[in-house]
Motif scaffolding. Structure first.
Motif, PDB file in Angstrom:
ATOM      1  N   ALA A  86      95.321  -6.061 101.134  1.00  0.00           N
ATOM      2  CA  ALA A  86      96.772  -6.012 101.051  1.00  0.00           C
ATOM      3  C   ALA A  86      97.193  -5.833 102.267  1.00  0.00           C
ATOM      4  O   ALA A  86      96.353  -5.566 103.451  1.00  0.00           O
ATOM      5  N   VAL A  87      98.472  -6.313 102.574  1.00  0.00           N
ATOM      6  CA  VAL A  87      99.182  -6.261 104.073  1.00  0.00           C
ATOM      7  C   VAL A  87      99.261  -4.640 104.265  1.00  0.00           C
ATOM      8  O   VAL A  87     100.179  -4.142 103.382  1.00  0.00           O
ATOM      9  N   SER A  88      99.020  -4.265 105.309  1.00  0.00           N
ATOM     10  CA  SER A  88      99.442  -2.975 105.718  1.00  0.00           C
ATOM     11  C   SER A  88     100.938  -2.748 106.298  1.00  0.00           C
ATOM     12  O   SER A  88     101.228  -3.992 106.812  1.00  0.00           O
ATOM     13  N   ASP A  89     101.575  -1.856 106.353  1.00  0.00           N
ATOM     14  CA  ASP A  89     102.806  -1.740 106.806  1.00  0.00           C
ATOM     15  C   ASP A  89     103.851  -2.771 106.173  1.00  0.00           C
ATOM     16  O   ASP A  89     104.749  -3.401 106.940  1.00  0.00           O
ATOM     17  N   THR A  90     103.797  -2.955 104.939  1.00  0.00           N
ATOM     18  CA  THR A  90     104.529  -4.061 104.067  1.00  0.00           C
ATOM     19  C   THR A  90     105.965  -3.939 104.360  1.00  0.00           C
ATOM     20  O   THR A  90     106.708  -4.781 104.592  1.00  0.00           O
ATOM     21  N   ASN A  91     106.421  -2.774 104.291  1.00  0.00           N
ATOM     22  CA  ASN A  91     108.113  -2.593 104.258  1.00  0.00           C
ATOM     23  C   ASN A  91     108.451  -3.032 105.577  1.00  0.00           C
ATOM     24  O   ASN A  91     109.474  -3.679 105.701  1.00  0.00           O
ATOM     25  N   LYS A  93     107.204  -4.994 107.598  1.00  0.00           N
ATOM     26  CA  LYS A  93     107.107  -6.247 107.920  1.00  0.00           C
ATOM     27  C   LYS A  93     107.994  -7.242 106.936  1.00  0.00           C
ATOM     28  O   LYS A  93     108.576  -8.150 107.509  1.00  0.00           O
ATOM     29  N   LEU A  94     108.385  -6.610 105.939  1.00  0.00           N
ATOM     30  CA  LEU A  94     109.410  -7.352 104.962  1.00  0.00           C
ATOM     31  C   LEU A  94     110.874  -7.089 105.505  1.00  0.00           C
ATOM     32  O   LEU A  94     111.683  -7.991 105.523  1.00  0.00           O
ATOM     33  N   ALA A 133     105.664 -11.107  98.248  1.00  0.00           N
ATOM     34  CA  ALA A 133     104.554  -9.986  98.738  1.00  0.00           C
ATOM     35  C   ALA A 133     103.270 -10.747  98.256  1.00  0.00           C
ATOM     36  O   ALA A 133     103.056 -11.365  97.262  1.00  0.00           O
ATOM     37  N   GLU A 159      97.543 -13.570 104.251  1.00  0.00           N
ATOM     38  CA  GLU A 159      98.668 -13.384 103.224  1.00  0.00           C
ATOM     39  C   GLU A 159      99.922 -13.623 103.972  1.00  0.00           C
ATOM     40  O   GLU A 159     100.059 -13.821 105.187  1.00  0.00           O
ATOM     41  N   LEU A 161     104.149 -12.956 103.900  1.00  0.00           N
ATOM     42  CA  LEU A 161     105.394 -12.102 103.293  1.00  0.00           C
ATOM     43  C   LEU A 161     106.714 -12.942 103.573  1.00  0.00           C
ATOM     44  O   LEU A 161     106.619 -13.465 104.602  1.00  0.00           O
TER      45      LEU A 161
END
Length: 173
Positions: A86-91, A93-94, A133, A159, A161
């Protein structure tokens, strides 16, 4: 007969895994019955119990994952499943992808407006399209891994995003 197995995850792994990254994810107990070959009408006799203790471990340093998997098996695990990336800090980065999508939409809109000989007016609407995602990548293995000192080879891959934005501008008069 019963054989107790004790695994001290964080200490045995010596990989800097914090307690907050280790969580019990399942626990079950099933009776084991003796195999009867006679035709007696007696109910089967319980000869022991099979215990399953599932633990989820979050590994933040992917370069240590192969060694950690090897240490888990050497420590007594006989089933490893559900490995996912999983990608960390997804929010965060999005949100950056969203900003870039808006900038790209404006650039394209200005290009179209210039080509058509008009100017962009005010924004009439903004909506977010689909968000791409990363999906967890799962691997399941019931086979016993070789108990060697070499780390298990792990390829994290890549991955992606992405964000899509739809913006409608008024054409200035």
């Amino acid at each position: 007969h019963q054989m107790p197995v004790t695994v001290q995850y964080a200490d045995d792994l010596n990989a800097g895994i914090e307690a907050k990254d280790i969580q019990t994810s399942g626990f079950s107990i099933y009776p084991r019955y003796e195999n009867r070959k006679d035709d007696s009408n007696e109910p089967p006799k319980i000869v022991g119990y099979e215990v399953s203790n599932g633990v989820t471990v979050r590994v933040r340093a992917l370069d240590k994952l192969g060694g950690i998997l090897n240490a888990v098996v050497v420590s007594g695990a006989n089933s490893v499943d559900g490995i996912s990336f999983a990608v960390s800090d997804t929010n965060e980065k999005l949100d950056e992808a969203r900003k870039e999508a808006v900038a790209d939409a404006r650039r394209k809109a200005e290009l179209y407006a210039e080509a058509a000989g008009v100017k962009l007016g005010r924004v009439l609407s903004i909506s977010e399209g689909s968000i791409a995602a990363p999906r967890p990548y799962a691997v399941r293995s019931e086979k016993m891994m070789t108990m060697s000192a070499a780390p298990v080879p792990v390829e994290a891959g890549e991955e992606t995003l992405s964000a899509t934005v739809n913006i409608v501008w008024e054409i200035a008069q």
